[in-house]
Design a protein around this motif. Structure first.
Motif, PDB file in Angstrom:
ATOM      1  N   PRO A 176       0.812  -1.218   0.000  1.00  0.00           N
ATOM      2  CA  PRO A 176       0.000   0.000   0.000  1.00  0.00           C
ATOM      3  C   PRO A 176       0.846   1.269   0.000  1.00  0.00           C
ATOM      4  O   PRO A 176       1.911   1.320   0.609  1.00  0.00           O
ATOM      5  CB  PRO A 176      -0.815  -0.118   1.293  1.00  0.00           C
ATOM      6  N   SER A 177       0.365   2.278  -0.696  1.00  0.00           N
ATOM      7  CA  SER A 177       1.071   3.548  -0.774  1.00  0.00           C
ATOM      8  C   SER A 177       0.901   4.351   0.512  1.00  0.00           C
ATOM      9  O   SER A 177      -0.211   4.473   1.033  1.00  0.00           O
ATOM     10  CB  SER A 177       0.542   4.367  -1.954  1.00  0.00           C
ATOM     11  N   ARG A 178       1.984   4.927   0.984  1.00  0.00           N
ATOM     12  CA  ARG A 178       1.880   5.774   2.176  1.00  0.00           C
ATOM     13  C   ARG A 178       1.073   7.038   1.890  1.00  0.00           C
ATOM     14  O   ARG A 178       0.535   7.660   2.809  1.00  0.00           O
ATOM     15  CB  ARG A 178       3.257   6.124   2.721  1.00  0.00           C
ATOM     16  N   LEU A 179       0.973   7.424   0.591  1.00  0.00           N
ATOM     17  CA  LEU A 179       0.216   8.626   0.243  1.00  0.00           C
ATOM     18  C   LEU A 179      -1.277   8.441   0.509  1.00  0.00           C
ATOM     19  O   LEU A 179      -1.993   9.418   0.724  1.00  0.00           O
ATOM     20  CB  LEU A 179       0.442   8.986  -1.223  1.00  0.00           C
ATOM     21  N   THR A 180      -1.761   7.206   0.442  1.00  0.00           N
ATOM     22  CA  THR A 180      -3.189   6.940   0.645  1.00  0.00           C
ATOM     23  C   THR A 180      -3.449   6.311   2.011  1.00  0.00           C
ATOM     24  O   THR A 180      -4.572   5.918   2.299  1.00  0.00           O
ATOM     25  CB  THR A 180      -3.732   6.006  -0.444  1.00  0.00           C
ATOM     26  N   GLY A 181      -2.437   6.213   2.851  1.00  0.00           N
ATOM     27  CA  GLY A 181      -2.552   5.508   4.127  1.00  0.00           C
ATOM     28  C   GLY A 181      -2.872   6.414   5.299  1.00  0.00           C
ATOM     29  O   GLY A 181      -3.212   7.588   5.121  1.00  0.00           O
ATOM     30  N   PRO A 182      -2.767   5.843   6.518  1.00  0.00           N
ATOM     31  CA  PRO A 182      -2.257   4.500   6.797  1.00  0.00           C
ATOM     32  C   PRO A 182      -3.274   3.409   6.446  1.00  0.00           C
ATOM     33  O   PRO A 182      -4.471   3.661   6.379  1.00  0.00           O
ATOM     34  CB  PRO A 182      -1.981   4.532   8.298  1.00  0.00           C
ATOM     35  N   HIS A 183      -2.747   2.169   6.271  1.00  0.00           N
ATOM     36  CA  HIS A 183      -3.589   1.072   5.822  1.00  0.00           C
ATOM     37  C   HIS A 183      -3.667  -0.074   6.824  1.00  0.00           C
ATOM     38  O   HIS A 183      -4.241  -1.112   6.508  1.00  0.00           O
ATOM     39  CB  HIS A 183      -3.066   0.535   4.484  1.00  0.00           C
ATOM     40  N   ASP A 184      -3.095   0.081   7.998  1.00  0.00           N
ATOM     41  CA  ASP A 184      -3.179  -0.996   8.979  1.00  0.00           C
ATOM     42  C   ASP A 184      -4.264  -0.685   9.999  1.00  0.00           C
ATOM     43  O   ASP A 184      -5.169   0.130   9.742  1.00  0.00           O
ATOM     44  CB  ASP A 184      -1.816  -1.252   9.634  1.00  0.00           C
ATOM     45  N   ILE A 185      -4.213  -1.297  11.154  1.00  0.00           N
ATOM     46  CA  ILE A 185      -5.258  -1.136  12.178  1.00  0.00           C
ATOM     47  C   ILE A 185      -5.382   0.315  12.632  1.00  0.00           C
ATOM     48  O   ILE A 185      -6.415   0.734  13.166  1.00  0.00           O
ATOM     49  CB  ILE A 185      -4.966  -2.069  13.393  1.00  0.00           C
ATOM     50  N   SER A 186      -4.358   1.142  12.370  1.00  0.00           N
ATOM     51  CA  SER A 186      -4.392   2.541  12.814  1.00  0.00           C
ATOM     52  C   SER A 186      -5.122   3.463  11.844  1.00  0.00           C
ATOM     53  O   SER A 186      -5.243   4.659  12.108  1.00  0.00           O
ATOM     54  CB  SER A 186      -2.962   3.052  13.047  1.00  0.00           C
ATOM     55  N   ARG A 187      -5.633   2.928  10.716  1.00  0.00           N
ATOM     56  CA  ARG A 187      -6.345   3.779   9.752  1.00  0.00           C
ATOM     57  C   ARG A 187      -7.575   4.393  10.415  1.00  0.00           C
ATOM     58  O   ARG A 187      -8.367   3.712  11.070  1.00  0.00           O
ATOM     59  CB  ARG A 187      -6.766   2.970   8.521  1.00  0.00           C
ATOM     60  N   GLY A 188      -7.743   5.699  10.236  1.00  0.00           N
ATOM     61  CA  GLY A 188      -8.871   6.398  10.835  1.00  0.00           C
ATOM     62  C   GLY A 188      -8.625   6.820  12.271  1.00  0.00           C
ATOM     63  O   GLY A 188      -9.473   7.488  12.878  1.00  0.00           O
ATOM     64  N   ILE A 189      -7.468   6.420  12.813  1.00  0.00           N
ATOM     65  CA  ILE A 189      -7.136   6.750  14.196  1.00  0.00           C
ATOM     66  C   ILE A 189      -5.880   7.616  14.241  1.00  0.00           C
ATOM     67  O   ILE A 189      -5.848   8.662  14.883  1.00  0.00           O
ATOM     68  CB  ILE A 189      -6.930   5.466  15.030  1.00  0.00           C
ATOM     69  N   ASP A 190      -4.855   7.170  13.535  1.00  0.00           N
ATOM     70  CA  ASP A 190      -3.571   7.874  13.503  1.00  0.00           C
ATOM     71  C   ASP A 190      -3.295   8.403  12.091  1.00  0.00           C
ATOM     72  O   ASP A 190      -3.831   7.880  11.119  1.00  0.00           O
ATOM     73  CB  ASP A 190      -2.437   6.927  13.925  1.00  0.00           C
ATOM     74  N   GLU A 191      -2.425   9.395  11.994  1.00  0.00           N
ATOM     75  CA  GLU A 191      -2.088   9.962  10.687  1.00  0.00           C
ATOM     76  C   GLU A 191      -1.089   9.100   9.933  1.00  0.00           C
ATOM     77  O   GLU A 191      -1.032   9.131   8.701  1.00  0.00           O
ATOM     78  CB  GLU A 191      -1.540  11.385  10.841  1.00  0.00           C
ATOM     79  N   VAL A 192      -0.264   8.360  10.650  1.00  0.00           N
ATOM     80  CA  VAL A 192       0.687   7.445  10.017  1.00  0.00           C
ATOM     81  C   VAL A 192       0.500   6.067  10.634  1.00  0.00           C
ATOM     82  O   VAL A 192      -0.049   5.928  11.736  1.00  0.00           O
ATOM     83  CB  VAL A 192       2.149   7.911  10.210  1.00  0.00           C
ATOM     84  N   ALA A 193       0.961   5.045   9.916  1.00  0.00           N
ATOM     85  CA  ALA A 193       0.786   3.672  10.385  1.00  0.00           C
ATOM     86  C   ALA A 193       1.544   3.447  11.691  1.00  0.00           C
ATOM     87  O   ALA A 193       2.725   3.791  11.810  1.00  0.00           O
ATOM     88  CB  ALA A 193       1.278   2.701   9.321  1.00  0.00           C
ATOM     89  N   ARG A 194       0.843   2.865  12.679  1.00  0.00           N
ATOM     90  CA  ARG A 194       1.461   2.565  13.971  1.00  0.00           C
ATOM     91  C   ARG A 194       1.403   1.082  14.312  1.00  0.00           C
ATOM     92  O   ARG A 194       2.020   0.636  15.277  1.00  0.00           O
ATOM     93  CB  ARG A 194       0.779   3.357  15.087  1.00  0.00           C
ATOM     94  N   GLY A 195       0.633   0.314  13.530  1.00  0.00           N
ATOM     95  CA  GLY A 195       0.524  -1.114  13.801  1.00  0.00           C
ATOM     96  C   GLY A 195       1.605  -1.881  13.076  1.00  0.00           C
ATOM     97  O   GLY A 195       2.755  -1.440  12.983  1.00  0.00           O
ATOM     98  N   PHE A 196       1.227  -3.045  12.540  1.00  0.00           N
ATOM     99  CA  PHE A 196       2.212  -3.908  11.908  1.00  0.00           C
ATOM    100  C   PHE A 196       2.659  -3.433  10.532  1.00  0.00           C
ATOM    101  O   PHE A 196       3.456  -4.099   9.888  1.00  0.00           O
ATOM    102  CB  PHE A 196       1.687  -5.337  11.830  1.00  0.00           C
TER     103      PHE A 196
END
Length: 273
Positions: A176-196
């Motif tokens: 997944p592209s970071r431009l359209t993310g985050p895409h892990d469990i943190s989507r909708g919660i954090d601005e950048v991926a914080r999970g796996f």
């Protein structure tokens, strides 16, 4: 965290477990990670028995359609002489579809739990430490894998992919592209991926890594409905540059427009010359 997130106890539990395990990975040494990838995923599946990787084994119509689309994407790259390896094979559903169409199919993963029960003609399940690629292949495929690697390990794994390919072999990588993310469990919660998703990439960043391990030819791949093609990488990276100039919130909305997202998604085909 949003109130909607807090109202969903299952997601809250999954989020808290995954963030804790991901932080353990992020803060680990290279020597520790040789054993840690397997153990943190096994712990995740024990603590979150409703994790998508586990429940997907009894697939619904939407999951099955996505699986068949991936198989259709791979079909032009498969023939009876192909030796296929999928890294991060998960429940092995895709590898089991591919296996009857090739000479040999390897499903490589760090978790014995999630691969358990996989069976098909020409299929061999291979457990790995997350970095080594202990097979030789003509086509290596990964889908939603690179983002799960510690950034310090990504180049090492890519070097192992390069070494595992026969001359003329290809590595087809979807992440997944970071431009359209985050895409892990943190989507909708954090601005950048914080999970796996320990690091999400743009096309330019990942292509540079590919070249650093010896891949001289790297192309972008695009599939829109039933049409698929390769594009000069410069076309996609130019779009990434334009989106990167926009304010973050606007850039995120623009990059998630359906057609643009299909182009910006990181789908690279690297050839070992």
């Amino acid at each position: 965290m949003s109130s909607q997130y807090l109202m969903d106890p299952k997601r809250a539990h999954h989020y808290n477990v995954e963030i804790g395990l991901a932080d353990r990975l992020r803060n680990s040494s290279r020597a520790e990670r040789k054993y840690l990838y397997s153990s943190v995923y096994e712990e995740l599946y024990r603590e979150v028995p409703y994790h998508p990787q586990l429940v997907r084994k009894s697939q619904g119509a939407e999951e099955r359609a996505g699986l068949l689309e991936l198989f259709d994407t791979l079909r032009p790259f498969l023939n009876p002489d192909t030796v296929y390896a999928e890294i991060g094979a998960g429940d092995c559903a895709l590898t089991m579809l591919v296996a009857p169409h090739v000479r040999k199919a390897y499903a490589i993963d760090v978790s014995e739990t999630v691969t358990r029960g996989a069976s098909a003609p020409n299929l061999e399940v291979v457990l790995s430490d997350g970095i080594d690629i202990p097979v030789t292949a003509t086509l290596i495929f990964s889908n939603q894998l690179m983002e799960h690697l510690h950034p310090d390990d990504a180049r090492d794994q890519l070097a192992n992919v390069f070494a595992a390919l026969e001359p003329g072999g290809k590595y087809f990588c979807i992440t997944p592209s970071r431009l359209t993310g985050p895409h892990d469990i943190s989507r909708g919660i954090d601005e950048v991926a914080r999970g796996f998703h320990l690091r999400e990439y743009a096309n330019r960043e990942l292509a540079d890594l590919f070249r650093s391990v010896g891949f001289a030819r790297v192309e972008a791949f695009v599939r829109i409905r039933n049409f698929q093609t390769t594009l000069p990488l410069g076309v996609v990276t130019a779009l990434e540059t334009v989106v990167g100039w926009l304010p973050r919130s606007l850039g995120w909305r623009v990059s998630n427009l359906p057609i643009l997202r299909r182009i910006l998604d990181v789908q690279l085909i690297a050839t070992r010359c």
